[in-house]
Write a protein that holds these residues in place. Sequence first.
Motif, PDB file in Angstrom:
ATOM      1  N   ALA A   1       4.230   1.296   7.546  1.00 28.39           N
ATOM      2  CA  ALA A   1       2.894   1.136   8.132  1.00 28.39           C
ATOM      3  C   ALA A   1       1.823   1.201   7.045  1.00 28.39           C
ATOM      4  O   ALA A   1       0.877   0.404   7.046  1.00 28.39           O
ATOM      5  N   GLU A   2       1.986   2.149   6.117  1.00 28.21           N
ATOM      6  CA  GLU A   2       1.012   2.268   5.024  1.00 28.21           C
ATOM      7  C   GLU A   2       1.016   1.023   4.141  1.00 28.21           C
ATOM      8  O   GLU A   2      -0.047   0.510   3.771  1.00 28.21           O
ATOM      9  N   ILE A   3       2.216   0.554   3.802  1.00 27.56           N
ATOM     10  CA  ILE A   3       2.309  -0.651   2.960  1.00 27.56           C
ATOM     11  C   ILE A   3       1.689  -1.846   3.674  1.00 27.56           C
ATOM     12  O   ILE A   3       0.943  -2.633   3.088  1.00 27.56           O
ATOM     13  N   THR A   4       1.985  -1.971   4.964  1.00 28.58           N
ATOM     14  CA  THR A   4       1.426  -3.084   5.737  1.00 28.58           C
ATOM     15  C   THR A   4      -0.093  -3.006   5.785  1.00 28.58           C
ATOM     16  O   THR A   4      -0.786  -4.013   5.593  1.00 28.58           O
ATOM     17  N   ALA A   5      -0.621  -1.805   6.026  1.00 26.77           N
ATOM     18  CA  ALA A   5      -2.075  -1.643   6.088  1.00 26.77           C
ATOM     19  C   ALA A   5      -2.719  -1.970   4.746  1.00 26.77           C
ATOM     20  O   ALA A   5      -3.737  -2.679   4.693  1.00 26.77           O
ATOM     21  N   ALA A   6      -2.121  -1.467   3.663  1.00 24.02           N
ATOM     22  CA  ALA A   6      -2.678  -1.736   2.334  1.00 24.02           C
ATOM     23  C   ALA A   6      -2.610  -3.221   2.001  1.00 24.02           C
ATOM     24  O   ALA A   6      -3.565  -3.795   1.473  1.00 24.02           O
ATOM     25  N   THR A   7      -1.492  -3.843   2.340  1.00 22.96           N
ATOM     26  CA  THR A   7      -1.337  -5.274   2.071  1.00 22.96           C
ATOM     27  C   THR A   7      -2.344  -6.081   2.877  1.00 22.96           C
ATOM     28  O   THR A   7      -2.979  -7.002   2.351  1.00 22.96           O
ATOM     29  N   MET A   8      -2.487  -5.729   4.154  1.00 23.28           N
ATOM     30  CA  MET A   8      -3.445  -6.455   4.997  1.00 23.28           C
ATOM     31  C   MET A   8      -4.871  -6.273   4.470  1.00 23.28           C
ATOM     32  O   MET A   8      -5.665  -7.215   4.474  1.00 23.28           O
ATOM     33  N   ALA A   9      -5.203  -5.068   4.019  1.00 19.38           N
ATOM     34  CA  ALA A   9      -6.542  -4.836   3.465  1.00 19.38           C
ATOM     35  C   ALA A   9      -6.753  -5.683   2.210  1.00 19.38           C
ATOM     36  O   ALA A   9      -7.811  -6.298   2.037  1.00 19.38           O
ATOM     37  N   GLU A  10      -5.733  -5.709   1.361  1.00 15.74           N
ATOM     38  CA  GLU A  10      -5.832  -6.510   0.133  1.00 15.74           C
ATOM     39  C   GLU A  10      -5.975  -7.994   0.450  1.00 15.74           C
ATOM     40  O   GLU A  10      -6.822  -8.691  -0.119  1.00 15.74           O
ATOM     41  N   VAL A  11      -5.154  -8.480   1.384  1.00 15.41           N
ATOM     42  CA  VAL A  11      -5.226  -9.892   1.777  1.00 15.41           C
ATOM     43  C   VAL A  11      -6.594 -10.199   2.371  1.00 15.41           C
ATOM     44  O   VAL A  11      -7.203 -11.240   2.068  1.00 15.41           O
ATOM     45  N   THR A  12      -7.086  -9.286   3.193  1.00 13.08           N
ATOM     46  CA  THR A  12      -8.401  -9.499   3.816  1.00 13.08           C
ATOM     47  C   THR A  12      -9.490  -9.600   2.749  1.00 13.08           C
ATOM     48  O   THR A  12     -10.353 -10.479   2.812  1.00 13.08           O
ATOM     49  N   VAL A  13      -9.451  -8.703   1.769  1.00 11.85           N
ATOM     50  CA  VAL A  13     -10.459  -8.730   0.703  1.00 11.85           C
ATOM     51  C   VAL A  13     -10.389 -10.041  -0.065  1.00 11.85           C
ATOM     52  O   VAL A  13     -11.412 -10.685  -0.317  1.00 11.85           O
ATOM     53  N   VAL A  14      -9.179 -10.453  -0.435  1.00 17.27           N
ATOM     54  CA  VAL A  14      -9.026 -11.691  -1.214  1.00 17.27           C
ATOM     55  C   VAL A  14      -9.483 -12.900  -0.401  1.00 17.27           C
ATOM     56  O   VAL A  14     -10.220 -13.762  -0.902  1.00 17.27           O
ATOM     57  N   VAL A  15      -9.054 -12.961   0.856  1.00 19.49           N
ATOM     58  CA  VAL A  15      -9.426 -14.106   1.704  1.00 19.49           C
ATOM     59  C   VAL A  15     -10.933 -14.139   1.918  1.00 19.49           C
ATOM     60  O   VAL A  15     -11.558 -15.200   1.838  1.00 19.49           O
TER      61      VAL A  15
END
Length: 91
Positions: free
Chosen positions: A45-59
Motif C-alpha cells: 500500500a505504501e509503495i503504491t501510494a508513493a508511486t501514485m504520488a510520484e506519477v501524479t506529480v510527473v503527469v
Amino acid sequence: MKENAVITIISITIIVLNMMMIIVLDIKNAIMMATMAEVTAVVMAEITAATMAEVTVVVMAEVTVVVMAVITVVVKDVAAVGAGCFNLINN
C-alpha cells in the motif's frame, strides 16, 4: 506392575508434551503468516501510494508544461491578429 504404570504415565506425558509443542508451533506459524501478510499488505500500500504520488506529480508537471506552451502560442497568435487589425485600422 508399578514400573509399567510409571512407564505408561511417562509415555503419555511425553505424547501430551509433544502434542502441545506441535500446537504451539502451529500457532506460532499462523501468527508469523498473518504478520507477514499484514506487513506485505502495508508495504505494498505504501509503495503504491508513493508511486501514485510520484506519477501524479510527473503527469501534472507535463500537463502544465504542455498547457502553458499552448496558451503561449494562442496568446502570441491573438496578439499578432490584434496587431494586424490595429495596423489595418490605422492605415
